[in-house]
Design an enzyme around this catalytic site. Structure first.
Site, PDB file in Angstrom:
ATOM      1  N   SER A  33     -13.727 -10.381   1.262  1.00  6.68           N
ATOM      2  CA  SER A  33     -13.177 -11.440   0.422  1.00  6.68           C
ATOM      3  C   SER A  33     -14.163 -12.579   0.285  1.00  6.68           C
ATOM      4  O   SER A  33     -14.876 -12.926   1.236  1.00  6.68           O
ATOM      5  CB  SER A  33     -11.863 -11.960   1.014  1.00  6.68           C
ATOM      6  OG  SER A  33     -11.407 -13.093   0.299  1.00  6.68           O
ATOM      7  N   LYS A  42     -11.970 -11.071   6.386  1.00  2.69           N
ATOM      8  CA  LYS A  42     -11.192  -9.994   5.777  1.00  2.69           C
ATOM      9  C   LYS A  42     -12.094  -8.778   5.519  1.00  2.69           C
ATOM     10  O   LYS A  42     -13.214  -8.912   5.043  1.00  2.69           O
ATOM     11  CB  LYS A  42     -10.577 -10.453   4.464  1.00  2.69           C
ATOM     12  CG  LYS A  42      -9.474  -9.542   3.936  1.00  2.69           C
ATOM     13  CD  LYS A  42      -8.806 -10.175   2.714  1.00  2.69           C
ATOM     14  CE  LYS A  42      -7.526  -9.456   2.336  1.00  2.69           C
ATOM     15  NZ  LYS A  42      -7.754  -8.054   1.961  1.00  2.69           N
ATOM     16  N   GLU A  76     -11.101   2.916  -1.864  1.00  2.00           N
ATOM     17  CA  GLU A  76     -10.891   2.462  -3.231  1.00  2.00           C
ATOM     18  C   GLU A  76     -11.910   3.080  -4.185  1.00  2.00           C
ATOM     19  O   GLU A  76     -11.576   3.452  -5.322  1.00  2.00           O
ATOM     20  CB  GLU A  76     -10.943   0.936  -3.270  1.00  2.00           C
ATOM     21  CG  GLU A  76      -9.760   0.300  -2.564  1.00  2.00           C
ATOM     22  CD  GLU A  76      -9.962  -1.154  -2.184  1.00  2.00           C
ATOM     23  OE1 GLU A  76      -9.045  -1.740  -1.608  1.00  2.00           O
ATOM     24  OE2 GLU A  76     -11.052  -1.700  -2.463  1.00  2.00           O
ATOM     25  N   HIS A 121       8.746  10.600   2.304  1.00  2.00           N
ATOM     26  CA  HIS A 121       9.243   9.583   1.368  1.00  2.00           C
ATOM     27  C   HIS A 121       8.780   8.182   1.783  1.00  2.00           C
ATOM     28  O   HIS A 121       9.431   7.186   1.455  1.00  2.00           O
ATOM     29  CB  HIS A 121      10.777   9.597   1.287  1.00  2.00           C
ATOM     30  CG  HIS A 121      11.353  10.916   0.923  1.00  2.00           C
ATOM     31  ND1 HIS A 121      11.602  11.306  -0.380  1.00  2.00           N
ATOM     32  CD2 HIS A 121      11.725  11.980   1.704  1.00  2.00           C
ATOM     33  CE1 HIS A 121      12.099  12.532  -0.395  1.00  2.00           C
ATOM     34  NE2 HIS A 121      12.180  12.968   0.854  1.00  2.00           N
TER      35      HIS A 121
END
Length: 471
Positions: free
Chosen positions: A320, A326, A333, A190
């Site tokens: 980024s 970053k 993705e 969970h």
């Protein structure tokens, strides 16, 4: 003298102007005028499979004495060029055409006929000595040819692209699991803390998911081996001579190495594509498995300082345009987007397969477009994800040790020793006071330090055992 840019060819409706350097003919040219829809062209694996199908048909017709051997050789040579991808630029038609794929079958017939005639010393557009319908399409109909090449293209793409990519991803996951060894981490159910597991266990679980998806897809490929060829227009076999199907299948086996067979029912083969619903569903199942695996890795790699941060993901490119330094989980993705597309493709396949009427399903192009797209995307994405993400994953040992040591769900090992209620009391105390479970247990006097360390051993718990607890 200026070279002509176009030539004139004819079909049963009249004259059509065709670019002078193109091998296609009147019916293809007419289809280009009538279907200016979208940018999605008929998939190249299907075109290449058409080349195989036309080779096999020419060989079968020559063997049966229904086609002159000289013409048959010229057709076979031209069809081989189609199968090898050397004439891809001569197949311009969109997916969005006749639901039978007739325009694409005629595109192949015209290209092969013109190329064969050129090799025999004739100008393009002569339709002699090789005729696209009378010779290239002999003993065939679009209605059995297109289902046949739908199966062939899918079988070849599964064998040569998708299944090897899935096997590769499975191997890389197994390698990472072995490399991670028995590093203990907090389990999560969970998305909340749970009892300990090891990185090896998690990644062996991911490998098992991939293996299961691969096994299901392999089993389904067997259902694609029966071919529709021989049913011609409606499944009755009109204009298909005795012996053609058997010889055709022999030639396909020789050309591809696939153990193809004759369909048990030509009417069903022309009118329905239920096997593609099953296959597309299994592709969707693989996408669901990949989504889970990729999502887990994204969670474990989140941060790196303000998230879970248990895994270090490869830094493949800057993440980024505004935040220097970053790095984002881009392979994850990309895979997740592929999985979303595959699930969407399955919806189109189901709708198309349900849309057949009477003796013909007229959603063939959209069905095969979506199935082959899903195969291509999953194969490419699985290989890229394996090589550019999974292979470069590294454990962050300090973070693994910190989080697993702070987990309150280690309390599970205490319940058989001190009872469920007292163990829950210790967990609640530790949560309220933001201390470790060990501190809470010692504070409540449930166990001394030596007994606690003997009972609550995360490494033993991860293997499913209770450490020295006297269960």
């Amino acid at each position: 003298m200026t070279m002509a840019t176009h030539r004139e060819e004819t079909d049963s409706l009249g004259v059509v102007r065709v670019p002078a350097d193109r091998y296609w003919g009147a019916q293809t040219g007419r289809a280009l005028e009538n279907f200016p829809i979208g940018t999605e062209r008929m998939p190249l694996p299907l075109i290449h499979a058409l080349g195989v199908q036309k080779q096999a048909a020419a060989r079968a017709n020559v063997a049966l004495g229904d086609l002159d051997s000289g013409l048959g050789d010229a057709i076979e040579t031209a069809a081989r060029e189609v199968a090898d991808g050397r004439l891809d630029d001569h197949f311009p038609l969109p997916v969005w055409q006749s639901g039978s794929g007739t325009q694409t079958n005629m595109n192949a017939n015209e290209v092969i006929a013109n190329r064969a005639n050129e090799r025999l010393g004739q100008p393009l557009g002569t339709r002699a000595p090789v005729h696209p319908n009378d010779h290239v399409n002999r003993a065939q109909s679009s209605n059995d040819t297109i289902p046949t090449v739908m199966h062939l293209a899918t079988l070849l793409e599964m064998r040569d692209r998708l299944l090897p990519a899935l096997d590769h991803l499975h191997a890389v996951l197994r390698e990472r699991a072995a490399a991670f060894g028995d590093r203990v981490k907090s389990g999560r159910t969970h998305l909340q803390d749970a009892v300990p597991v090891t990185l090896r266990q998690e990644f062996e679980g991911y490998a098992a998911q991939v293996a299961g998806a691969t096994a299901r897809l392999r089993r389904l490929t067997d259902d694609l081996l029966p071919l529709a060829q021989g049913g011609t227009a409606v499944g009755s076999g009109l204009n298909c001579p005795p012996g053609f199907v058997e010889r055709f299948l022999e030639e396909v086996r020789a050309l591809t190495g696939l153990p193809v067979t004759r369909t048990p029912d030509h009417f069903a083969a022309n009118a329905s594509h239920d096997v593609f619903v099953d296959l597309s569903g299994a592709l969707g199942g693989a996408a669901a498995a990949f989504s889970k695996i990729a999502g887990d890795i994204r969670f474990m790699g989140s941060g790196p300082r303000c998230g879970i941060g248990e895994l270090a993901l490869p830094a493949n490119e800057p993440g980024s345009s505004i935040m220097p330094g970053k790095v984002n989980p881009t392979q994850v993705e990309a895979l997740l987007m592929v999985c979303a597309q595959v699930v969407g493709n399955h919806g189109a396949v189901m709708h198309g397969a349900a849309g057949g009427q009477m003796e013909l399903n007229t959603y063939k192009p959209v069905i095969i477009h979506n199935v082959l797209t899903s195969i291509r995307l999953l194969g490419d994405a699985a290989r890229s994800f394996a090589d550019r993400c999974v292979a470069g994953l590294a454990p962050v040992d300090a973070r693994l040790e910190d989080l697993s040591g702070r987990s309150l769900m280690l309390v599970t090992a205490l319940a058989p020793v001190v009872g469920y209620d007292r163990a829950a009391e210790a967990a609640h105390k530790a949560a309220k006071e933001d201390t470790t479970l060990r501190d809470a247990v010692l504070s409540l006097g449930l166990l001394d330090a030596a007994d606690y360390d003997r009972v609550v051993d995360p490494a033993v718990l991860a293997r499913g055992g209770l450490s020295a607890s006297g269960r």
